[in-house]
Design a protein around this motif. Sequence first.
Motif, mmCIF file in Angstrom:
data_model
loop_
_atom_site.group_PDB
_atom_site.id
_atom_site.type_symbol
_atom_site.label_atom_id
_atom_site.label_comp_id
_atom_site.label_asym_id
_atom_site.label_seq_id
_atom_site.Cartn_x
_atom_site.Cartn_y
_atom_site.Cartn_z
ATOM 1 N N ALA A 127 42.918 38.876 60.526
ATOM 2 C CA ALA A 127 42.689 38.164 59.264
ATOM 3 C C ALA A 127 41.210 38.158 58.899
ATOM 4 C CB ALA A 127 43.218 36.736 59.377
ATOM 5 N N LYS A 128 40.367 37.916 59.888
ATOM 6 C CA LYS A 128 38.915 37.874 59.642
ATOM 7 C C LYS A 128 38.416 39.227 59.148
ATOM 8 C CE LYS A 128 36.257 38.437 63.057
ATOM 9 N NZ LYS A 128 35.566 38.328 64.361
ATOM 10 N N ASN A 129 38.857 40.300 59.795
ATOM 11 C CA ASN A 129 38.429 41.636 59.391
ATOM 12 C C ASN A 129 38.925 41.988 57.995
ATOM 13 O OD1 ASN A 129 37.111 42.078 61.823
ATOM 14 N ND2 ASN A 129 38.887 43.032 62.791
ATOM 15 N N ILE A 130 40.144 41.560 57.682
ATOM 16 C CA ILE A 130 40.696 41.812 56.349
ATOM 17 C C ILE A 130 39.899 41.052 55.294
ATOM 18 C CG2 ILE A 130 42.680 41.382 54.847
ATOM 19 C CD1 ILE A 130 44.457 41.886 57.330
ATOM 20 N N LEU A 131 39.657 39.782 55.564
ATOM 21 C CA LEU A 131 38.980 38.936 54.583
ATOM 22 C C LEU A 131 37.599 39.467 54.248
ATOM 23 C CD1 LEU A 131 38.955 36.332 52.893
ATOM 24 C CD2 LEU A 131 38.011 35.164 54.894
ATOM 25 N N MET A 132 36.852 39.879 55.256
ATOM 26 C CA MET A 132 35.474 40.302 55.038
ATOM 27 C C MET A 132 35.358 41.817 54.870
ATOM 28 S SD MET A 132 34.497 37.296 54.999
ATOM 29 C CE MET A 132 32.729 37.440 54.750
ATOM 30 N N GLY A 133 36.509 42.490 54.742
ATOM 31 C CA GLY A 133 36.500 43.937 54.564
ATOM 32 C C GLY A 133 36.447 44.339 53.102
ATOM 33 N N ASN A 134 36.854 45.594 52.835
ATOM 34 C CA ASN A 134 36.817 46.077 51.456
ATOM 35 C C ASN A 134 38.066 45.648 50.700
ATOM 36 O OD1 ASN A 134 38.942 47.946 52.035
ATOM 37 N ND2 ASN A 134 37.444 49.383 52.873
ATOM 38 N N GLU A 135 38.193 46.089 49.449
ATOM 39 C CA GLU A 135 39.264 45.597 48.580
ATOM 40 C C GLU A 135 40.655 46.077 48.973
ATOM 41 O OE1 GLU A 135 39.172 48.924 44.995
ATOM 42 O OE2 GLU A 135 38.130 47.026 44.714
ATOM 43 N N SER A 136 40.740 46.987 49.950
ATOM 44 C CA SER A 136 42.056 47.456 50.392
ATOM 45 C C SER A 136 42.286 47.217 51.884
ATOM 46 C CB SER A 136 42.224 48.950 50.084
ATOM 47 O OG SER A 136 41.244 49.722 50.766
ATOM 48 N N SER A 137 41.517 46.316 52.480
ATOM 49 C CA SER A 137 41.619 46.082 53.928
ATOM 50 C C SER A 137 42.994 45.582 54.341
ATOM 51 C CB SER A 137 40.558 45.073 54.378
ATOM 52 O OG SER A 137 39.271 45.618 54.265
ATOM 53 N N ALA A 138 43.602 44.704 53.540
ATOM 54 C CA ALA A 138 44.931 44.183 53.873
ATOM 55 C C ALA A 138 45.972 45.288 53.806
ATOM 56 C CB ALA A 138 45.304 43.047 52.929
ATOM 57 N N THR A 139 45.860 46.132 52.792
ATOM 58 C CA THR A 139 46.787 47.256 52.657
ATOM 59 C C THR A 139 46.642 48.205 53.839
ATOM 60 O OG1 THR A 139 46.587 47.091 50.255
ATOM 61 C CG2 THR A 139 47.542 49.115 51.137
ATOM 62 N N THR A 140 45.406 48.466 54.229
ATOM 63 C CA THR A 140 45.158 49.346 55.374
ATOM 64 C C THR A 140 45.758 48.758 56.645
ATOM 65 O OG1 THR A 140 43.113 50.177 54.383
ATOM 66 C CG2 THR A 140 43.367 50.456 56.770
ATOM 67 N N TYR A 141 45.639 47.439 56.795
ATOM 68 C CA TYR A 141 46.238 46.768 57.954
ATOM 69 C C TYR A 141 47.744 47.023 57.996
ATOM 70 C CZ TYR A 141 48.373 42.991 60.644
ATOM 71 O OH TYR A 141 49.153 42.286 61.529
ATOM 72 N N LEU A 142 48.399 46.854 56.865
ATOM 73 C CA LEU A 142 49.848 47.078 56.832
ATOM 74 C C LEU A 142 50.188 48.539 57.099
ATOM 75 C CD1 LEU A 142 51.173 44.871 53.893
ATOM 76 C CD2 LEU A 142 51.460 44.515 56.339
ATOM 77 N N GLN A 143 49.397 49.448 56.563
ATOM 78 C CA GLN A 143 49.641 50.872 56.833
ATOM 79 C C GLN A 143 49.555 51.154 58.333
ATOM 80 O OE1 GLN A 143 46.665 52.363 53.937
ATOM 81 N NE2 GLN A 143 48.272 53.746 53.260
ATOM 82 N N ASN A 144 48.537 50.610 58.963
ATOM 83 C CA ASN A 144 48.331 50.869 60.394
ATOM 84 C C ASN A 144 49.407 50.247 61.271
ATOM 85 O OD1 ASN A 144 46.001 52.311 59.827
ATOM 86 N ND2 ASN A 144 44.642 50.574 60.170
ATOM 87 N N THR A 145 49.951 49.109 60.838
ATOM 88 C CA THR A 145 50.891 48.376 61.687
ATOM 89 C C THR A 145 52.362 48.623 61.349
ATOM 90 O OG1 THR A 145 50.690 46.432 60.240
ATOM 91 C CG2 THR A 145 49.254 46.517 62.175
#
Length: 236
Positions: A127-145
Amino acid sequence: MRKIAFILVAFSLFSCAEMQQVLDQLPQGTGVLSQAEIGNGLKEALNNGITKQVSKLTATDGFFKNETVKILLPEELQTVDKKLRQIGMSKLADEGLKVINRAAEDAVKEATPIFVDAVKQMSFNDAKNILMGNESSATTYLQNTTSTALYTKFNPVIKNSYTKVGADKVWKEIITKYNSIPLVKKVNPDLTDYTTKKAMEGVFKMIAVEEKDIRTNLASRSSDLLRKVFALQDQK
């Protein structure tokens, strides 16, 4: 900005006692959020993307009339499409493109449970990495998982959807007619694999749309928690 970054790093590196000492030294009213609040805020944002955007893809024309995710023919079949139109079979060619998208629309209904499981398993560090990441960090998280699980789930569903929407019959006719044309190079594409991958791409594109909206549009932060959590991002 420096206080925010320091707080986030401290969450992941300090013990509870050390963390409390840090918090005690901060001025009152800094709006420090707990790990749980940050995690829950990101989960809410992801669930919004799943609910609001992925569900749109399951409707009739969710893929076919959405230029962002519309599935076009693979390069191998663009030649087939062109040749059919040249010999007066434009209607069949049009139907071939439509049924590919119909199969994707039907199959995406299976995506939501997989995404929900991935969101539930999100750690605070995620969550911390997503929040402070770029505008597609959450999407990238879902892609990876979720990509492996999605493909495994989607592939047989796409195959069944081809039968359900009549795509298998349409494409059998298209390929048979094309391969009967003299001097053409015969084709036998794996449309199930192709449509599976394109359907997955479409799902992630639509989640990215919602993520960007929440990150950049204050009005889209529809709850107090979203407003508090993404206020941290705004100040980074």
